[in-house]
Design an enzyme around this catalytic site. Structure first.
Site, mmCIF file in Angstrom:
data_model
loop_
_atom_site.group_PDB
_atom_site.id
_atom_site.type_symbol
_atom_site.label_atom_id
_atom_site.label_comp_id
_atom_site.label_asym_id
_atom_site.label_seq_id
_atom_site.Cartn_x
_atom_site.Cartn_y
_atom_site.Cartn_z
ATOM 1 N N ASP A 133 -2.298 2.198 -4.588
ATOM 2 C CA ASP A 133 -3.664 2.712 -3.870
ATOM 3 C C ASP A 133 -4.419 1.647 -3.878
ATOM 4 O O ASP A 133 -4.563 0.752 -4.933
ATOM 5 C CB ASP A 133 -3.880 3.916 -4.402
ATOM 6 C CG ASP A 133 -2.892 5.118 -4.123
ATOM 7 O OD1 ASP A 133 -2.342 5.088 -2.953
ATOM 8 O OD2 ASP A 133 -2.998 6.117 -4.798
ATOM 9 N N HIS A 169 0.936 -1.314 -0.008
ATOM 10 C CA HIS A 169 0.228 -0.110 -0.065
ATOM 11 C C HIS A 169 0.888 1.355 0.026
ATOM 12 O O HIS A 169 0.413 2.464 -0.286
ATOM 13 C CB HIS A 169 -1.039 0.064 1.279
ATOM 14 C CG HIS A 169 -2.267 0.773 1.017
ATOM 15 N ND1 HIS A 169 -2.484 1.596 0.008
ATOM 16 C CD2 HIS A 169 -3.572 0.664 1.728
ATOM 17 C CE1 HIS A 169 -3.624 1.990 -0.015
ATOM 18 N NE2 HIS A 169 -4.225 1.374 0.978
#
Length: 501
Positions: free
Chosen positions: A476, A472
Site C-alpha cells: 500500500d 501496489h
C-alpha cells in the site's frame, strides 16, 4: 548426383539469404560437413552435406535470397579425398568400430530449461583436446561455455549456431578415432591465434570470417569472450573505415515487414547497421515488459541529505580499507538502510504466489550492475546479517564477475529486493522497473549540491533523490512511503542503524 536444398528454417520463416559458402566446386566433402551458412531474419542456419563426394554446381550464390526447399547446390559421387579438405575426413569416424563420446548441454542453473547455441569454435573434422572449449551457449542470464568431455575428433555437430536446445540435449559427437595430424593442423591454420597474458586463445570462427570480410586487423578488436577471445559481436561493434559492404548484406526485409517502418532514404540506409539482439538483451526486454504488464507498479519519491554518510565515510574510509582490504562505498550504507526498513515494512520484501503472499524473513539483496552485454542483478544472500565490510567485499567481487561475464545462474537467482544505482551514470531522477517476482526496487541517483532550508537558514547540502517502485497489489502507499522515510532517516543519521531505530 545428390541435391543440396534449403532445410526447414523454422515456424513462419519462408526465406533466407545465402551468407557464406565454405566449399567451392571441385572440393571433396564428407557426410554432414558444413557446406554453407544461411541467414534469416531470426537465426543463422548451417547447411550440412547430405552425402560424401565432390562439390558440383553451386546454384545459389552468396547474397542470393532463397525459399524453403530451394536447390542450393549439387554433389557428385566421388572419393571425397581431395588434399584440401582431407582434414574433414574424420567426420566419417562414427561409422568405424571406435568409440564416440556425446557432447551434452551442461547444467544451466536452477529453473533454466533451454539455451541458444551462440558460437561453435570447432568445425566437423577438427581435432579437440579434453576440456578444450567447443562452443558457447546463451541462456536468459549468462553465457555458458561447453568444454570437450574427451580428446578426439569432432565427428558431428547436432545443434547448429542459432539453434535452441533444452537442458538435456545432445550438442555434438566426438570420435575417439583420429588424432591431431598435419592435415588437420593445416585446416586449422585459418583460425586466428593470438596471445593474451601468455595463453593461446582461439577467436570465434564467425569472428574470423567477419574480420576477413571487413579487412579488420584482429589486434585492433577488443575481445569480450573468455581470456580475451574475439566474438562475432566484438567485430560487429568495432569501428571500420569502410563499413558499406557489411551493411549491404542485411537488406532483406522480412523483419521490416513485421514491424512497419517509415521509408528510409537510400543514403541513410547505407549508414544504418542492423544487429541481432542477443538472447540476454531479448530476455531483459521481455522480462521488463512482463513486469509492467503484470504488476500494478507505482513509484514514490523522496530525497536524502547525504551529509552525515559522506562525513562518516570520509572519516573512516582510510582505516576501513586498511583493516578490511576493501574500500568503503555508499552501497553498504544503502544496503544496511534498506535491510533495516524491510524489517519494519515486510510486504516490500515479499512476493505474490497465486493467491498467497510469501513473506521473506531474510533479505537476499539484488544489486543491479551494468555490463557490456546488458543489465544483470547479482544477489547478495542474507545481506541483513552481514557487516559493512562483508557487504562491500561481496558487492566488489560480484561486480567484477558480472563485468567479466563469469556470474553463474545461481548467483543471480533468489533475490527478495533490489537496489539500482543510476547515479553512477549521472542520473538525477528515474523510475526503476520491478525485478519480478520482487515487490520493490530502490533507485539511487546522483548526489548533487542544492540549496536547502535548514532551521530557517538556506544552506548548501549534498542531496540525492530516492525512488521506490513497488507492486501496489501487495504494498500500500502507506507502506511504501514508510519504507522510504525509514531509509532516509537511517542515511541522514547513521547512528540509528547501530541502535536499531
Amino acid at each position: 548426383m545428390t541435391e543440396v536444398r534449403v532445410p526447414t528454417l523454422g515456424e513462419s520463416v519462408t526465406e533466407a539469404t545465402v551468407a557464406t559458402w565454405f566449399k567451392k566446386p571441385g572440393d571433396a566433402v564428407a557426410v554432414d560437413e558444413m557446406l554453407c551458412e544461411l541467414e534469416t531474419d531470426k537465426v543463422t542456419v548451417e547447411v550440412p552435406s547430405p552425402a560424401a563426394g565432390v562439390m558440383g554446381e553451386i546454384v545459389a550464390a552468396e547474397g542470393q535470397t532463397v525459399g524453403v526447399d530451394a536447390l542450393l547446390a549439387t554433389i557428385a559421387a566421388g572419393e571425397g579425398a581431395a588434399p584440401t579438405p582431407a582434414a574433414k575426413a574424420p567426420a566419417a569416424a562414427p561409422a568405424d568400430t571406435g568409440s564416440s563420446v556425446d557432447v551434452m548441454v551442461p547444467t544451466l542453473g536452477e529453473s533454466v530449461t533451454e539455451a541458444t547455441v551462440s558460437t561453435w569454435f570447432k568445425a566437423v573434422g577438427d581435432s579437440v583436446k579434453q576440456d578444450e572449449m567447443l562452443c558457447e551457449l546463451e541462456t536468459d542470464k549468462v553465457s555458458v561455455e561447453v568444454p570437450a568431455p574427451a580428446s578426439g575428433v569432432l565427428a558431428e555437430i547436432i545443434a547448429a549456431e542459432g539453434a535452441t536446445v533444452d537442458a538435456t540435449a545432445k550438442l555434438a559427437v566426438i570420435s575417439s578415432l583420429g588424432a591431431p595430424n598435419q592435415s588437420n593442423d593445416a585446416n586449422n591454420s585459418e583460425v586466428v591465434i593470438f596471445d593474451t597474458e601468455g595463453k593461446d586463445v582461439e577467436n570465434a570462427p564467425s569472428a574470423n570470417k567477419l574480420m576477413a570480410e571487413k579487412g579488420i586487423d584482429p589486434a585492433t578488436v577488443q575481445g569480450t569472450g573468455r581470456d580475451g577471445r574475439i566474438m562475432k559481436e566484438d567485430v560487429a561493434n568495432a569501428s571500420v573505415p569502410a563499413p558499406a559492404p557489411a551493411i549491404a548484406a542485411p537488406a532483406p526485409a522480412p523483419a521490416a515487414a513485421a514491424v512497419p517502418r517509415a521509408p528510409v532514404p537510400a543514403d541513410d540506409a547505407a549508414r544504418e547497421e542492423r544487429v541481432k539482439m542477443t538472447r540476454l538483451r531479448q530476455t531483459i526486454a521481455r522480462r521488463l515488459k512482463d513486469s509492467q504488464n503484470t504488476a500494478a507498479m507505482l513509484t514514490t519519491y523522496n530525497e536524502v541529505d547525504m551529509t552525515e554518510v559522506m562525513a562518516l565515510r570520509n572519516e573512516y574510509k582510510g582505516e576501513f580499507e586498511k583493516k578490511h582490504g576493501v574500500r568503503l562505498g555508499f552501497m553498504s550504507f544503502f544496503t544496511k538502510a534498506c535491510c533495516h526498513a524491510l524489517k519494519e515494512v515486510p510486504e516490500v520484501n515479499a512476493e505474490i504466489d497465486g493467491t498467497d503472499i510469501v513473506y521473506k524473513n531474510f533479505v537476499h539483496m539484488g544489486v543491479a550492475a551494468g555490463t557490456p552485454t546488458g543489465l544483470v542483478v547479482p544477489v547478495i544472500r542474507d545481506a541483513d546479517s552481514m557487516s559493512f565490510a562483508a557487504i562491500e567485499k561481496a558487492i566488489a567481487e560480484k561486480g567484477k564477475r558480472a563485468r567479466d561475464g563469469k556470474l553463474s545462474m545461481a548467483e543471480m537467482q533468489g533475490g527478495t529486493f533490489t537496489i539500482s544505482n543510476g547515479g553512477v551514470y549521472g542520473s538525477l531522477m528515474s523510475s526503476p522497473i520491478l525485478n519480478p517476482p520482487q515487490s520493490g526496487i530502490l533507485g539511487m541517483h546522483k548526489i548533487q549540491d542544492r540549496p536547502m532550508a535548514i532551521n530557517g537558514q538556506v544552506v548548501i547540502r549534498p542531496m540525492m533523490y530516492l525512488a521506490l517502485s513497488y507492486d501496489h497489489r501487495i504494498v500500500d502507499g502507506k507502506g511504501a512511503v514508510t519504507f522510504l522515510v525509514r531509509v532516509k532517516e537511517a542515511l541522514e543519521d547513521p547512528r540509528r542503524l547501530l541502535m536499531d531505530l
